[in-house]
Design a protein around this motif. Structure first.
Motif, PDB file in Angstrom:
ATOM      1  N   ARG A   1      25.292  18.315  -3.857  1.00  0.00           N
ATOM      2  CA  ARG A   1      25.672  19.730  -3.877  1.00  0.00           C
ATOM      3  C   ARG A   1      24.433  20.614  -4.054  1.00  0.00           C
ATOM      4  NH1 ARG A   1      28.784  19.731  -8.109  1.00  0.00           N
ATOM      5  NH2 ARG A   1      30.501  18.778  -6.975  1.00  0.00           N
ATOM      6  N   LEU A   2      23.528  20.186  -4.916  1.00  0.00           N
ATOM      7  CA  LEU A   2      22.289  20.931  -5.147  1.00  0.00           C
ATOM      8  C   LEU A   2      21.446  20.996  -3.871  1.00  0.00           C
ATOM      9  CD1 LEU A   2      20.398  22.362  -7.199  1.00  0.00           C
ATOM     10  CD2 LEU A   2      19.447  20.083  -7.691  1.00  0.00           C
ATOM     11  N   MET A   3      21.359  19.887  -3.148  1.00  0.00           N
ATOM     12  CA  MET A   3      20.599  19.899  -1.889  1.00  0.00           C
ATOM     13  C   MET A   3      21.225  20.854  -0.883  1.00  0.00           C
ATOM     14  SD  MET A   3      19.251  15.983  -1.273  1.00  0.00           S
ATOM     15  CE  MET A   3      20.831  15.145  -1.493  1.00  0.00           C
ATOM     16  N   GLU A   4      22.555  20.890  -0.841  1.00  0.00           N
ATOM     17  CA  GLU A   4      23.245  21.851   0.038  1.00  0.00           C
ATOM     18  C   GLU A   4      22.907  23.282  -0.357  1.00  0.00           C
ATOM     19  OE1 GLU A   4      25.172  21.967   2.746  1.00  0.00           O
ATOM     20  OE2 GLU A   4      25.151  19.801   3.054  1.00  0.00           O
ATOM     21  N   GLU A   5      22.984  23.564  -1.655  1.00  0.00           N
ATOM     22  CA  GLU A   5      22.678  24.916  -2.137  1.00  0.00           C
ATOM     23  C   GLU A   5      21.241  25.315  -1.816  1.00  0.00           C
ATOM     24  OE1 GLU A   5      23.552  24.795  -6.340  1.00  0.00           O
ATOM     25  OE2 GLU A   5      25.707  24.580  -5.975  1.00  0.00           O
ATOM     26  N   ARG A   6      20.342  24.360  -1.929  1.00  0.00           N
ATOM     27  CA  ARG A   6      18.925  24.626  -1.644  1.00  0.00           C
ATOM     28  C   ARG A   6      18.627  24.626  -0.151  1.00  0.00           C
ATOM     29  NH1 ARG A   6      16.037  20.749  -6.226  1.00  0.00           N
ATOM     30  NH2 ARG A   6      16.447  22.118  -8.005  1.00  0.00           N
ATOM     31  N   ARG A   7      19.591  24.156   0.643  1.00  0.00           N
ATOM     32  CA  ARG A   7      19.465  24.110   2.102  1.00  0.00           C
ATOM     33  C   ARG A   7      18.197  23.377   2.529  1.00  0.00           C
ATOM     34  NH1 ARG A   7      20.607  30.117   3.977  1.00  0.00           N
ATOM     35  NH2 ARG A   7      19.452  29.219   5.688  1.00  0.00           N
ATOM     36  N   ILE A   8      17.979  22.214   1.940  1.00  0.00           N
ATOM     37  CA  ILE A   8      16.714  21.524   2.169  1.00  0.00           C
ATOM     38  C   ILE A   8      16.500  21.128   3.624  1.00  0.00           C
ATOM     39  CG2 ILE A   8      16.572  20.729  -0.225  1.00  0.00           C
ATOM     40  CD1 ILE A   8      17.088  17.888   0.873  1.00  0.00           C
ATOM     41  N   SER A   9      17.559  20.852   4.354  1.00  0.00           N
ATOM     42  CA  SER A   9      17.387  20.469   5.764  1.00  0.00           C
ATOM     43  C   SER A   9      16.923  21.644   6.609  1.00  0.00           C
ATOM     44  CB  SER A   9      18.682  19.888   6.330  1.00  0.00           C
ATOM     45  OG  SER A   9      19.702  20.854   6.323  1.00  0.00           O
ATOM     46  N   GLU A  10      17.119  22.847   6.125  1.00  0.00           N
ATOM     47  CA  GLU A  10      16.666  24.042   6.835  1.00  0.00           C
ATOM     48  C   GLU A  10      15.314  24.516   6.305  1.00  0.00           C
ATOM     49  OE1 GLU A  10      19.788  27.013   6.751  1.00  0.00           O
ATOM     50  OE2 GLU A  10      21.279  25.404   6.803  1.00  0.00           O
ATOM     51  N   VAL A  11      15.103  24.358   5.010  1.00  0.00           N
ATOM     52  CA  VAL A  11      13.859  24.823   4.378  1.00  0.00           C
ATOM     53  C   VAL A  11      12.686  23.917   4.741  1.00  0.00           C
ATOM     54  CG1 VAL A  11      12.729  25.208   2.153  1.00  0.00           C
ATOM     55  CG2 VAL A  11      15.092  25.949   2.489  1.00  0.00           C
ATOM     56  N   LEU A  12      12.947  22.609   4.783  1.00  0.00           N
ATOM     57  CA  LEU A  12      11.892  21.670   5.148  1.00  0.00           C
ATOM     58  C   LEU A  12      11.699  21.676   6.660  1.00  0.00           C
ATOM     59  CD1 LEU A  12      12.883  18.569   2.997  1.00  0.00           C
ATOM     60  CD2 LEU A  12      11.086  20.231   2.512  1.00  0.00           C
ATOM     61  N   ALA A  13      10.468  21.457   7.074  1.00  0.00           N
ATOM     62  CA  ALA A  13      10.176  21.351   8.499  1.00  0.00           C
ATOM     63  C   ALA A  13      10.235  19.882   8.901  1.00  0.00           C
ATOM     64  CB  ALA A  13       8.801  21.927   8.795  1.00  0.00           C
ATOM     65  N   ARG A  14      11.119  19.565   9.822  1.00  0.00           N
ATOM     66  CA  ARG A  14      11.251  18.186  10.287  1.00  0.00           C
ATOM     67  C   ARG A  14       9.912  17.671  10.810  1.00  0.00           C
ATOM     68  NH1 ARG A  14      12.686  14.506  14.227  1.00  0.00           N
ATOM     69  NH2 ARG A  14      14.599  13.352  13.882  1.00  0.00           N
TER      70      ARG A  14
END
Length: 145
Positions: free
Chosen positions: A92-105
């Motif tokens: 849930r925390l990763m979703e809130e932090r939107r890590i897949s969008e914030v991090l550059a693949r």
């Protein structure tokens, strides 16, 4: 794309760095909340960049965005919470932090290992990070060193 994970407890410095070299790691992404741990002298933030550069040829980065909060850690470790609850809360925390969008693949095209203290990835948030990214980015898989 492979994302590697590694823990530093229950191993020697020699074995730890050998695993990184053998995997061809170019970047170590420290996903611990507190990267000055006394659990292992070679994994302290003040020393690790030097060891990585000299022994592995890799760079060091601290990524607290990928770490649990102190509250989550305390609930699981200090108050002996259930792993399933911790896992759910951390996802849930990763979703809130939107890590897949914030991090550059693209940053993970450089051979990257996620570092945490746990000896294995079974009950460690570094595994959860890779699984989360795999759900959001195509063709991502975990390699646990």
């Amino acid at each position: 794309m492979e994302i590697y994970t590694i823990g530093f407890t229950q191993t020697t410095a020699e074995r730890f760095f050998q695993r990184l070299v053998a995997a061809g790691i170019e970047r170590l992404l420290d996903v611990r909340l507190n990267n000055s741990s006394q659990l292992s002298g070679f994994a302290k933030a003040q020393d690790l960049p030097y060891f990585l550069a000299e022994l592995v040829g890799a760079v060091y980065e601290h990524a607290p965005l990928l770490a649990p909060t102190q509250e989550l850690l305390d609930a699981y470790k200090k108050r002996k919470g259930e792993w399933t609850a911790y896992e759910c809360d951390f996802r849930r925390l990763m979703e809130e932090r939107r890590i897949s969008e914030v991090l550059a693949r693209s940053e993970f095209e450089q051979r990257t290992a996620l570092l945490c203290s746990e000896a294995t990835a079974d009950r460690c948030h570094r595994r959860l990070v890779v699984e989360y990214l795999a759900e959001h980015w195509p063709s991502v898989s975990a390699v646990h060193l």
